[in-house]
Structure formats: structure tokens, C-alpha cells
Design a protein around this motif. Structure first.
Motif, PDB file in Angstrom:
ATOM      1  N   CYS A  33      -3.366   1.988   7.690  1.00 38.36           N
ATOM      2  CA  CYS A  33      -3.254   1.620   6.283  1.00 38.36           C
ATOM      3  C   CYS A  33      -3.258   0.107   6.132  1.00 38.36           C
ATOM      4  O   CYS A  33      -2.718  -0.616   6.972  1.00 38.36           O
ATOM      5  CB  CYS A  33      -1.953   2.166   5.703  1.00 38.36           C
ATOM      6  SG  CYS A  33      -1.905   3.950   5.595  1.00 38.36           S
ATOM      7  N   HIS A  34      -3.856  -0.360   5.038  1.00 34.72           N
ATOM      8  CA  HIS A  34      -3.848  -1.792   4.731  1.00 34.72           C
ATOM      9  C   HIS A  34      -3.956  -1.986   3.225  1.00 34.72           C
ATOM     10  O   HIS A  34      -4.478  -1.118   2.517  1.00 34.72           O
ATOM     11  CB  HIS A  34      -5.002  -2.517   5.431  1.00 34.72           C
ATOM     12  CG  HIS A  34      -6.338  -2.194   4.846  1.00 34.72           C
ATOM     13  ND1 HIS A  34      -6.934  -2.978   3.887  1.00 34.72           N
ATOM     14  CD2 HIS A  34      -7.167  -1.141   5.023  1.00 34.72           C
ATOM     15  CE1 HIS A  34      -8.100  -2.435   3.545  1.00 34.72           C
ATOM     16  NE2 HIS A  34      -8.263  -1.316   4.213  1.00 34.72           N
ATOM     17  N   GLY A  35      -3.423  -3.076   2.742  1.00 33.56           N
ATOM     18  CA  GLY A  35      -3.568  -3.433   1.337  1.00 33.56           C
ATOM     19  C   GLY A  35      -2.773  -2.598   0.354  1.00 33.56           C
ATOM     20  O   GLY A  35      -3.009  -2.676  -0.847  1.00 33.56           O
ATOM     21  N   LEU A  36      -1.841  -1.801   0.854  1.00 33.29           N
ATOM     22  CA  LEU A  36      -1.027  -0.999  -0.055  1.00 33.29           C
ATOM     23  C   LEU A  36      -0.027  -1.898  -0.776  1.00 33.29           C
ATOM     24  O   LEU A  36       0.600  -2.761  -0.160  1.00 33.29           O
ATOM     25  CB  LEU A  36      -0.280   0.101   0.711  1.00 33.29           C
ATOM     26  CG  LEU A  36      -1.168   1.156   1.369  1.00 33.29           C
ATOM     27  CD1 LEU A  36      -0.351   2.043   2.289  1.00 33.29           C
ATOM     28  CD2 LEU A  36      -1.873   1.985   0.322  1.00 33.29           C
ATOM     29  N   VAL A  40       4.214  -0.855   0.692  1.00 34.31           N
ATOM     30  CA  VAL A  40       3.930  -1.957   1.613  1.00 34.31           C
ATOM     31  C   VAL A  40       4.396  -1.635   3.037  1.00 34.31           C
ATOM     32  O   VAL A  40       3.756  -2.029   4.015  1.00 34.31           O
ATOM     33  CB  VAL A  40       4.610  -3.266   1.105  1.00 34.31           C
ATOM     34  CG1 VAL A  40       4.403  -4.402   2.071  1.00 34.31           C
ATOM     35  CG2 VAL A  40       4.066  -3.626  -0.266  1.00 34.31           C
ATOM     36  N   ASN A  43       1.687  -0.404   5.466  1.00 34.67           N
ATOM     37  CA  ASN A  43       0.611  -1.271   5.940  1.00 34.67           C
ATOM     38  C   ASN A  43       0.756  -1.539   7.433  1.00 34.67           C
ATOM     39  O   ASN A  43       1.846  -1.842   7.915  1.00 34.67           O
ATOM     40  CB  ASN A  43       0.599  -2.600   5.172  1.00 34.67           C
ATOM     41  CG  ASN A  43       0.131  -2.426   3.751  1.00 34.67           C
ATOM     42  OD1 ASN A  43      -0.673  -1.563   3.454  1.00 34.67           O
ATOM     43  ND2 ASN A  43       0.644  -3.252   2.851  1.00 34.67           N
ATOM     44  N   ASN A  77      -7.865   1.872   1.089  1.00 33.45           N
ATOM     45  CA  ASN A  77      -6.690   1.357   1.790  1.00 33.45           C
ATOM     46  C   ASN A  77      -6.573   1.912   3.204  1.00 33.45           C
ATOM     47  O   ASN A  77      -5.491   1.863   3.809  1.00 33.45           O
ATOM     48  CB  ASN A  77      -5.417   1.659   0.996  1.00 33.45           C
ATOM     49  CG  ASN A  77      -5.388   0.931  -0.316  1.00 33.45           C
ATOM     50  OD1 ASN A  77      -5.519   1.542  -1.369  1.00 33.45           O
ATOM     51  ND2 ASN A  77      -5.246  -0.386  -0.272  1.00 33.45           N
TER      52      ASN A  77
END
Length: 90
Positions: A33-36, A40, A43, A77
Motif C-alpha cells: 500500500c502507498h499514498g493512503l 496512513v 502505507n 494505492n
């Protein structure tokens, strides 16, 4: 190449593919996951796509860290993990 342990990101190869070019992740595809913004804490966590909810357009992700609950995540994401660190390989 393979992910070293300890991880040295400077030595890793990154291949970018537009998420629009991927039509469907298959069950069990490893993702990170990224950019949540609302979750957060997720991530950077590695998990696997276990289902796609066509109603919401999100993937259900089950995380390697058992202390984390599964989450519904937008495709934008997620990044596919092509080479897992040794501790995640079965």
C-alpha cells in the motif's frame, strides 16, 4: 534482482506499470500500500489481494502483519510486489 536482507532500496530495480494497464489482480497477488490518507498506518505494508469488489472498485487486501485487519484499497494505492523479501517467501 532479489531483495537483499537487510533491504537496500538503492540496489533494487523498479519497473513502473500504469495501474490502468492492469485489468485485474489475481487472488494472492502480493501488493504494498502507498499514498493512503485515511489509513496512513497501512502505507508500506505488504499484503495480498484476496478479492475485488466491483461495486466499490477496490481490492480487499490481507496483510502479512497479522495485527492488521484486512482493508479495502483503491487500485491507485497499490503497487505489485514482484520480489518479496526472504522473510515473506514460503
Amino acid at each position: 534482482g532479489p531483495v537483499s536482507n537487510p533491504r537496500t532500496p538503492d540496489n533494487e530495480n523498479i519497473t513502473k506499470v500504469a495501474i490502468d494497464d492492469i485489468h485485474m489482480l489475481t487472488r494472492g497477488t502480493p501488493v504494498v500500500c502507498h499514498g493512503l490518507k485515511n489509513a496512513v498506518h497501512l502505507n508500506g505494508n505488504i499484503g495480498e489481494a484476496i478479492a475485488f469488489d466491483g461495486r466499490t472498485g477496490r481490492y480487499v487486501v490481507r496483510f502479512e502483519d497479522d495485527s492488521l485487519n484486512s482493508a479495502s484499497v483503491k487500485p491507485a494505492n497499490l503497487r505489485i510486489v514482484f520480489d518479496l523479501p526472504v522473510k515473506y517467501k514460503t
